[in-house]
Motif scaffolding. Structure first.
Motif, PDB file in Angstrom:
ATOM      1  N   CYS A 154      -0.659   6.507  10.367  1.00 17.92           N
ATOM      2  CA  CYS A 154       0.022   5.570   9.381  1.00 17.92           C
ATOM      3  C   CYS A 154      -0.973   4.885   8.711  1.00 17.92           C
ATOM      4  N   GLU A 155      -1.194   5.222   7.439  1.00 18.36           N
ATOM      5  CA  GLU A 155      -2.219   4.646   6.828  1.00 18.36           C
ATOM      6  C   GLU A 155      -2.190   3.097   6.637  1.00 18.36           C
ATOM      7  N   SER A 156      -0.756   2.716   6.507  1.00 14.59           N
ATOM      8  CA  SER A 156      -0.654   1.364   6.247  1.00 14.59           C
ATOM      9  C   SER A 156      -0.943   0.565   7.209  1.00 14.59           C
ATOM     10  N   ILE A 157      -0.217   0.791   8.376  1.00 18.39           N
ATOM     11  CA  ILE A 157      -0.675  -0.036   9.680  1.00 18.39           C
ATOM     12  C   ILE A 157      -2.036   0.085  10.159  1.00 18.39           C
ATOM     13  N   ARG A 158      -2.520   1.230   9.926  1.00 19.21           N
ATOM     14  CA  ARG A 158      -3.995   1.299  10.398  1.00 19.21           C
ATOM     15  C   ARG A 158      -4.969   0.579   9.392  1.00 19.21           C
ATOM     16  N   LYS A 159      -4.719   0.581   8.350  1.00 22.33           N
ATOM     17  CA  LYS A 159      -5.416  -0.192   7.372  1.00 22.33           C
ATOM     18  C   LYS A 159      -5.192  -1.702   7.560  1.00 22.33           C
ATOM     19  N   PHE A 160      -4.047  -2.044   7.827  1.00 26.66           N
ATOM     20  CA  PHE A 160      -3.757  -3.582   8.378  1.00 26.66           C
ATOM     21  C   PHE A 160      -4.474  -3.933   9.293  1.00 26.66           C
ATOM     22  N   VAL A 161      -4.526  -3.191  10.524  1.00 22.66           N
ATOM     23  CA  VAL A 161      -5.218  -3.531  11.651  1.00 22.66           C
ATOM     24  C   VAL A 161      -6.698  -3.510  11.650  1.00 22.66           C
ATOM     25  N   THR A 162      -7.249  -2.567  10.847  1.00 23.41           N
ATOM     26  CA  THR A 162      -8.644  -2.461  10.484  1.00 23.41           C
ATOM     27  C   THR A 162      -9.149  -4.003   9.761  1.00 23.41           C
ATOM     28  N   GLU A 163      -8.585  -4.306   8.680  1.00 23.51           N
ATOM     29  CA  GLU A 163      -8.592  -5.270   7.992  1.00 23.51           C
ATOM     30  C   GLU A 163      -8.700  -6.734   8.648  1.00 23.51           C
ATOM     31  N   ARG A 164      -7.620  -6.801   9.424  1.00 24.70           N
ATOM     32  CA  ARG A 164      -7.130  -7.918  10.218  1.00 24.70           C
ATOM     33  C   ARG A 164      -8.465  -8.363  11.254  1.00 24.70           C
ATOM     34  N   GLY A 165      -8.760  -7.143  11.789  1.00 24.28           N
ATOM     35  CA  GLY A 165      -9.590  -7.385  13.048  1.00 24.28           C
ATOM     36  C   GLY A 165      -8.950  -8.140  14.195  1.00 24.28           C
ATOM     37  N   ARG A 166      -9.438  -9.357  14.469  1.00 27.59           N
ATOM     38  CA  ARG A 166      -8.662  -9.990  15.452  1.00 27.59           C
ATOM     39  C   ARG A 166      -7.494 -10.556  14.824  1.00 27.59           C
ATOM     40  N   CYS A 203       0.917  -1.169  -0.063  1.00 24.68           N
ATOM     41  CA  CYS A 203       0.050  -0.006   0.043  1.00 24.68           C
ATOM     42  C   CYS A 203       0.938   1.191  -0.163  1.00 24.68           C
ATOM     43  N   VAL A 204       0.241   2.459  -0.438  1.00 21.36           N
ATOM     44  CA  VAL A 204       1.037   3.777  -0.305  1.00 21.36           C
ATOM     45  C   VAL A 204       1.078   4.272   0.964  1.00 21.36           C
ATOM     46  N   CYS A 205       2.190   4.595   1.658  1.00 22.18           N
ATOM     47  CA  CYS A 205       2.048   5.130   2.919  1.00 22.18           C
ATOM     48  C   CYS A 205       2.022   6.563   2.830  1.00 22.18           C
ATOM     49  N   TYR A 206       1.032   7.234   3.145  1.00 21.91           N
ATOM     50  CA  TYR A 206       0.806   8.699   3.034  1.00 21.91           C
ATOM     51  C   TYR A 206       1.222   9.274   4.502  1.00 21.91           C
ATOM     52  N   ILE A 207       2.343   9.934   4.452  1.00 19.91           N
ATOM     53  CA  ILE A 207       2.862  10.516   5.770  1.00 19.91           C
ATOM     54  C   ILE A 207       2.447  11.779   6.251  1.00 19.91           C
ATOM     55  N   THR A 208       2.103  12.070   7.056  1.00 21.96           N
ATOM     56  CA  THR A 208       1.784  13.357   7.597  1.00 21.96           C
ATOM     57  C   THR A 208       2.803  13.669   9.128  1.00 21.96           C
ATOM     58  N   THR A 209       2.849  14.920   9.558  1.00 24.93           N
ATOM     59  CA  THR A 209       3.319  14.972  10.676  1.00 24.93           C
ATOM     60  C   THR A 209       2.582  16.053  11.622  1.00 24.93           C
TER      61      THR A 209
END
Length: 413
Positions: free
Chosen positions: A43-55, A12-18
């Protein structure tokens, strides 16, 4: 030991903000990836992973803990990798029914299996039977790993420290880089004593307030000096940038009667290349001088760290020994089991490996449990190619896990 036929990679594309008004620090994410330390929510990439994985599985939780790079009053922070986000290294390897290498992971994170299931409204018994061939042997973690022995109940376990491997946060290493003072407060320099002269020749690691772990082939002098708290072999007092000076190193004289060598050590093959040195007085433990952890529990032995670190004062890329303690990182993918169960083959690529004079030094990795990080020693530098860091010729390490019974059996109070 089969499950996923194709290694799963989430790209995924990691869109970075500060955070407004501040500049985020760069960091090294697990898997030798560069990243930036920002609030988890950004952190879009980690947030997306956690959301999609659930448990998440235990392996996934441990893997995500390794991305932690600190907290503020308002945010937890992660080392958000640039570009690709991948925690495939957190899963155990397995072999598919077709003989291919795969990863033993939860069904929901296995793209090939999920794609197969999504094609059908109903799955026939024959298809179910085919899918069962991909199921990993059951375990509490849902992986194919066989649980190693738990040494936490060994009769001598109390002779090892309960607090160890503290991460200070501050190669025989070729193409490595200098460590910081006190970065590895368990680093041991072994000096041979001939006449009135002391000369560095091997390494080791402090594993308790009384014992040092090294390899048997380093026991070559009748009189040995174990030096603790060393950083620069040239100086009596080690200083950094004239701002901080470390306490003087401590020397402990030992003789052959203080050393235990494995009874089946083979001087030709270097099998069972391991030795314990008992100091004649206890070490005063502090953050400047403390022991490394050893792998005790099954969870610690099944650690899925993305990289390992080896340290030493051995030869550098220029062919001379380093006066300063050096370190180098080795990706997990470069660590392979040796035909002899008590050894590991490591490296052999990128011209980064231990070298002459690093024998006895520790191969270590971070272990995270309940968000507490410590450093565990998994190997001891045993032997390697000449010249050092030769392409496709790995360094051989004594595998600490294979000798935990021997180590504990030989400890004395």
């Amino acid at each position: 030991m089969a499950y996923a036929q194709i290694t799963f990679i989430l790209v995924c594309v990691c869109y970075i903000t500060t955070v407004k008004g501040t500049r985020a620090k760069t960091c090294e994410a697990p898997g030798n990836l560069n990243g930036i330390c920002i609030p988890t929510s950004q952190c879009e990439s980690i947030r997306k992973f956690v959301t999609e994985r659930g448990r998440m599985s235990t392996e996934e939780k441990i893997a995500l803990d390794l991305f932690d790079c600190g907290t503020t009053k308002r945010h937890s922070k992660v080392c958000c990798p640039y570009g690709e986000f991948n925690i495939d290294w957190a899963y155990a390897n397995c072999t598919t029914p077709d003989g291919e290498i795969g990863k033993c992971k939860p069904v929901g994170s296995c793209t090939p299996i999920m794609d197969f299931i999504s094609k059908f409204k109903t799955v026939s018994n024959q298809q179910k039977a085919e899918m069962r061939k991909y199921i990993c042997p059951s375990s509490n973690q849902g992986t194919s790993m066989e649980q190693p022995k738990d040494h936490s109940k060994h009769r001598n376990i109390n002779l090892l420290p309960k607090v160890c491997g503290e991460d200070t946060g501050v190669g025989k290493i070729r193409n490595g880089k200098a460590t910081e003072i006190h970065e590895f407060p368990w680093a041991v320099a072994l000096l041979g004593k001939t006449g009135g002269t002391l000369k560095y020749y091997c390494g080791g690691s402090l594993i308790s307030n009384l014992y040092v772990l090294t390899v048997a082939h380093c026991i070559v002098f009748q009189q040995i000096v174990v030096r603790l708290g060393e950083y620069d072999l040239r100086t009596e007092i080690d200083c950094k940038d004239e701002e901080y000076c470390a306490p003087p190193h401590q020397d402990f004289e030992v003789s052959l009667s203080d050393i235990t060598i494995h009874s089946h050590y083979n001087t030709k093959s270097l099998q069972n290349d391991i030795a314990l040195i008992r100091l004649r007085s206890t070490v005063a433990i502090s953050y400047k001088l403390n022991p490394v952890c050893l792998p005790i529990t099954p969870e610690e032995k099944n650690n899925h760290a993305p990289t390992y670190t080896v340290i030493g004062w051995g030869s550098t890329g220029e062919g001379t020994k380093s006066n300063v303690l050096m370190k180098t990182n080795i990706p997990t993918q470069q660590i392979k089991k040796n035909a002899f169960h008590g050894q590991l083959n490591v490296g052999g690529v990128n011209e980064t490996d231990p070298c002459g004079g690093d024998s006895g030094g520790p191969l270590m990795a971070h272990y995270v449990h309940h968000r507490v990080s410590k450093i565990i020693q998994y190997g001891i530098v045993s032997m390697g190619p000449l010249p050092c860091a030769k392409e496709n010729v790995p360094t051989t390490y004594t595998k600490v896990e294979a000798y935990m019974d021997w180590i504990l059996d030989n400890l004395k109070s």
